[in-house]
Design a protein around this motif. Structure first.
Motif, PDB file in Angstrom:
ATOM      1  N   GLY A 150       0.788  -1.229   0.000  1.00  0.00           N
ATOM      2  CA  GLY A 150       0.000   0.000   0.000  1.00  0.00           C
ATOM      3  C   GLY A 150       0.816   1.273   0.000  1.00  0.00           C
ATOM      4  N   VAL A 152       3.311   3.886  -2.208  1.00  0.00           N
ATOM      5  CA  VAL A 152       3.631   4.282  -3.575  1.00  0.00           C
ATOM      6  C   VAL A 152       4.866   5.169  -3.578  1.00  0.00           C
ATOM      7  CG1 VAL A 152       2.843   5.704  -5.520  1.00  0.00           C
ATOM      8  CG2 VAL A 152       1.281   4.076  -4.434  1.00  0.00           C
ATOM      9  N   ASN A 178       5.764  -0.483  -6.847  1.00  0.00           N
ATOM     10  CA  ASN A 178       4.827   0.642  -6.972  1.00  0.00           C
ATOM     11  C   ASN A 178       5.600   1.897  -7.337  1.00  0.00           C
ATOM     12  OD1 ASN A 178       2.801  -1.092  -6.199  1.00  0.00           O
ATOM     13  ND2 ASN A 178       2.777  -0.424  -4.059  1.00  0.00           N
ATOM     14  N   LEU A 446       1.891  -0.592  -8.911  1.00  0.00           N
ATOM     15  CA  LEU A 446       0.856   0.373  -9.273  1.00  0.00           C
ATOM     16  C   LEU A 446       1.415   1.426 -10.217  1.00  0.00           C
ATOM     17  CD1 LEU A 446      -0.756   0.950  -5.756  1.00  0.00           C
ATOM     18  CD2 LEU A 446      -1.616  -0.514  -7.595  1.00  0.00           C
ATOM     19  N   THR A 451      -2.609   3.901  -8.808  1.00  0.00           N
ATOM     20  CA  THR A 451      -2.417   4.689  -7.590  1.00  0.00           C
ATOM     21  C   THR A 451      -3.677   5.484  -7.254  1.00  0.00           C
ATOM     22  OG1 THR A 451      -0.026   4.866  -7.930  1.00  0.00           O
ATOM     23  CG2 THR A 451      -1.066   6.540  -6.546  1.00  0.00           C
ATOM     24  N   GLY A 454      -6.243   3.192  -6.000  1.00  0.00           N
ATOM     25  CA  GLY A 454      -5.909   2.729  -4.658  1.00  0.00           C
ATOM     26  C   GLY A 454      -6.161   3.772  -3.587  1.00  0.00           C
ATOM     27  N   VAL A 455      -5.928   5.045  -3.919  1.00  0.00           N
ATOM     28  CA  VAL A 455      -6.236   6.112  -2.968  1.00  0.00           C
ATOM     29  C   VAL A 455      -7.744   6.197  -2.773  1.00  0.00           C
ATOM     30  CG1 VAL A 455      -6.142   8.602  -2.548  1.00  0.00           C
ATOM     31  CG2 VAL A 455      -4.140   7.429  -3.476  1.00  0.00           C
ATOM     32  N   VAL A 460      -4.274   2.113  -0.971  1.00  0.00           N
ATOM     33  CA  VAL A 460      -3.013   2.857  -0.871  1.00  0.00           C
ATOM     34  C   VAL A 460      -3.023   3.641   0.431  1.00  0.00           C
ATOM     35  CG1 VAL A 460      -1.679   4.788  -1.824  1.00  0.00           C
ATOM     36  CG2 VAL A 460      -2.543   3.001  -3.348  1.00  0.00           C
ATOM     37  N   PHE A 463       2.160   7.712   0.244  1.00  0.00           N
ATOM     38  CA  PHE A 463       2.633   8.222  -1.041  1.00  0.00           C
ATOM     39  C   PHE A 463       3.902   9.030  -0.804  1.00  0.00           C
ATOM     40  CE2 PHE A 463       3.022  11.459  -4.297  1.00  0.00           C
ATOM     41  CZ  PHE A 463       2.667  10.819  -5.472  1.00  0.00           C
TER      42      PHE A 463
END
Length: 774
Positions: A150, A152, A178, A446, A451, A454-455, A460, A463
């Motif tokens: 999770g 990035v 990612n 990702l 991404t 996922g957010v 996610v 970041f």
């Protein structure tokens, strides 16, 4: 803070370059906080072998540079980095984040350079100081507590090869792939399409090919704004009588006329050079039909030549020896009617056949293209169709010929070369395992679309942004921003403040870094970095400007600091030694990619850069079949949606006063728009058909069919020469209209060059032309 209210809409009559460019720079320089003497010194070093690589576009740096080897936008980027304004804790003490979120992008960045590491304090709604050691410890502690799946690691295109290599290794040692980057937002369709057709993910053209070519074709690329230094090669070709054919929805001034500001006589007389000998305004999403039309015209001309006993139009020997799939492609062309091609492309059969005849008469041709081809639902097909066109005439792998995708961001191509990729199959994982004694993660990571998804769905959790302005640049921004605040950790490495820094996770840090123009002194002395240009040539770059703050760290030092805090120590990975001497990072790059970076440290200072070996340049095809592959297209339209009554194709693009999400001002000189970015350009026929009027305020409403309300309002209608059924708005202000699901098939590039929208006359207060306040 708000946009100026002094609005002006007047057609621009002048050429690209010339006094307009000079006046724009003088206007920009005098209105900014830039030391004049130092600016002139740095501009003299820009894109020189003993200077620095421009931080703007990725166009090639020539072996024998001009006295001033920079363009208008490149100079603005240099001024932007030399800005004497400063943003530190004292700035945030005066301005809470909630207030700054109301500011336009231009006002945020023009406040100047970030000067110290900061963390977001939610109680006071302000960024406050944090020591570097504490910042790294905080990041390390958070990363250790999170599931690697999770997290990035995003990279913008400006990070050097050295930084990018370290950053990619950090992600894989942490446990994932990612690694989305800005290529995911623009040229990933190239990186997917070219390998399928010709076996390489990058272009095949070198600068010297422009000196030998007999014809240049351009598709979906605005040279005057996005790669103005390329106008030198185009001007020289035009003066040699080389036909230059341009296919683009808008008539962009850089493809029409150019005055080189370094030539005294044209500057004094106002005499411009004609660039395009033929200009064709194709519909947005109509390039698939257009290129099929060009290919069909070639095939029919070849049929006629065989009947008449004349020389063949197609390069049949090349096709027989080097390609596969031509017969199936030819059959599809014969089955496609000219009426379909005309309808979808928006061009007449006569115009398409005329352009094909010019191409057929040239011994060697270069094909240039940009995001006008890649940012469509069928962007990969667009790229592969361009390859079909070139393969029919054998225009790959010989002097004066080849495919030339124009990358928009300095080193965006290079960072992919050294490992910034979510696709493990593109990275020599076996070499990494051998060099660093670990098991690299095997699963695909990702990309940009993954991404964002996922957010939005909560998978996610963290970041880390190595440059860039991800939240602003990504699609579906109104959905993305509220979800972004739910991230556990956000870390932004940057030189200037932008909107993404103000949309904070639960733990948020802002880490300022050295810019490319600044002197980088480490334990081993002054350091040099390297970058790769659009022609796959590698260049050294080193800064001499005094850093904006003593508290700044270099990007390699920041990556190493995060790695040492988040990962278990590994003697095989000498983070500190790499920071002390970037030459050791280059040794590591060479060890990982020995074919691509042979004698890296020795060759990096070669004037003009050293070219990476690109197999297709030598007619070696690294495809599954071992040959270049013709693609049989499935459709004629690249938009991915059906036409409907009053449904329009929105093209998002940049202004003349802009680079990516960086807004330098409110003056789009070439389009005659000044004082605002809240406009929508509409053709006269559509204005009449939709009952609009010039200057009217309207909303754009997305029509993706997923039930989500998407709109951008408060836009003024500006009459403009745009193909019927197409309208134009600025990026990133129109990003809220792009659904995260509206992306290129396979490459996942947001399809920002053909967005389904409708126009609605305003009956209420304007909606801000950008993300809603958070």
């Amino acid at each position: 803070m708000h946009e100026p209210t002094d609005l002006k809409f007047e057609p621009y009559r002048g050429p690209a370059g010339g006094w307009g460019s000079v006046h724009s720079l003088l206007r920009f320089g005098t209105g900014s906080q830039v030391p004049t003497v130092e600016a002139m010194r740095q501009l003299a070093r820009q894109n020189k072998a003993d200077g620095f690589m421009c931080v703007s576009c990725a166009w090639a740096k020539p072996k024998d540079p001009h006295a001033f080897e920079f363009c208008e936008n490149g100079a603005k980027a240099t001024f932007w980095e030399l800005d004497q304004g400063r943003v530190g804790a004292d700035f945030f003490a005066r301005h809470p984040v909630s207030e700054l979120l109301q500011w336009p992008d231009f006002d945020l960045e023009r406040k100047g350079r970030l000067t110290e590491p900061l963390r977001y304090d939610r109680d006071s709604d302000r960024y406050v100081p944090i020591a570097w050691e504490e910042a790294f410890a905080t990041i390390g502690r958070e990363l250790r507590a999170l599931d690697p799946a999770g997290v990035v690691f995003y990279a913008s295109g400006r990070a050097s090869l050295e930084t990018s290599y370290m950053y990619a290794l950090l992600a894989r040692l942490y446990g994932n792939n990612n690694l989305p980057d800005s290529s995911n937002m623009c040229h990933e369709s190239t990186s997917v399409g070219l390998p399928r057709s010709i076996g390489v993910p990058v272009g095949t053209v070198l600068l010297e090919d422009f000196e030998a070519t007999d014809c240049i074709l351009s598709f979906g690329q605005n040279v005057g704004t996005n790669a103005p230094r390329m106008l030198h090669q185009l001007q020289e070709a035009s003066r040699r009588g080389v036909p230059i054919l341009t296919f683009n929805p808008l008539r962009e001034r850089g493809w029409e006329r150019f005055i080189n500001p370094q030539e005294p006589v044209p500057m004094a007389t106002g005499t411009s050079t004609r660039i395009s000998s033929g200009y064709h305004q194709v519909r947005a999403g109509g390039d698939l039909a257009l290129v099929q039309g060009l290919c069909k015209a070639l095939l029919e001309a070849d049929d006629a030549a065989q009947r008449d006993g004349a020389a063949r139009v197609l390069d049949v020997d090349f096709i027989a020896v080097h390609t596969r799939g031509f017969e199936d492609f030819a059959a599809s062309l014969r089955a496609t009617g000219w009426d379909e091609i005309e309808r979808e492309s928006g061009l007449s059969r006569a115009d398409v056949e005329g352009a094909a005849a010019i191409y057929a008469a040239a011994r060697s041709s270069i094909l240039v293209y940009g995001m006008g081809l890649t940012q469509h639902r069928r962007g990969v097909d667009n790229v592969r169709m361009l390859c079909n066109l070139m393969l029919m005439r054998g225009n790959v792998g010989r002097p004066g010929a080849g495919i030339c995708p124009v990358r928009g961001h300095s080193n965006v191509q290079g960072q992919r070369t050294v490992g910034i990729s979510e696709k493990p199959e593109l990275v020599p994982m076996d070499r990494l395992a051998e060099l660093y004694r670990f098991e690299p993660p095997p699963s695909k990571g990702l990309d940009t679309i993954g991404t964002v998804e996922g957010v939005l769905d909560g998978s996610v959790r963290a970041f880390i942004g190595l440059g860039g302005n991800f939240v602003r640049a990504a699609p579906d921004t109104r959905q993305l921003e509220p979800a972004w605040k739910r991230l556990r950790l956000t870390v932004q490495v940057a030189t200037k403040l932008n909107r993404s820094h103000l949309v904070c996770g639960e733990v948020a840090l802002l880490l300022p870094c050295l810019g490319r123009l600044e002197r980088d002194i480490q334990a081993g002395g002054d350091q040099t970095v390297t970058t790769e240009d659009s022609t796959a040539c590698i260049h050294a770059s080193f800064g001499t400007h005094e850093p904006a703050s003593r508290a700044l760290l270099s990007e390699p030092a920041i990556v190493a600091g995060i790695a040492e805090a988040a990962l278990e120590p590994r003697p095989e990975v000498p983070w500190r030694e790499w920071v002390a001497d970037y030459g050791r990072v280059r040794d590591a790059i060479e060890a990982t990619y020995p074919e691509q970076f042979r004698d890296f440290n020795r060759r990096m200072r070669e004037p003009g850069g050293f070219p990476r070996p690109i197999a297709a340049r030598e007619r070696r095809w690294k495809t599954d079949s071992g040959k270049a592959e013709f693609m049989v297209p499935e459709v004629l339209c690249a938009t991915g949606f059906e036409d409907a009554a009053n449904l329009l194709r929105l093209i998002t693009l940049r202004s003349n006063d802009q680079f990516n999400t960086t807004i330098y001002g409110y003056r789009d000189r070439f389009r005659g728009i000044e004082g605002t970015r809240r406009v929508v350009l509409v053709g006269e026929r559509d204005i009449a058909r939709l009952g609009l009027r010039a200057g009217q305020l309207v909303d754009l409403v997305g029509d993706d069919g997923d039930g989500v309300e998407r709109e951008v309002g408060g836009l003024r209608v500006v009459p403009y020469d745009v193909p019927e059924g197409c309208i134009v708005g600025y990026y990133p202000e129109c990003n809220p209209l792009i659904s995260v699901a509206h992306h290129a098939i396979d490459s996942h590039v947001p399809a920002g060059k053909s967005v389904p929208v409708r126009i609605r006359a305003e009956t209420r207060a304007p909606v801000p032309a950008g993300p809603a306040p958070v």
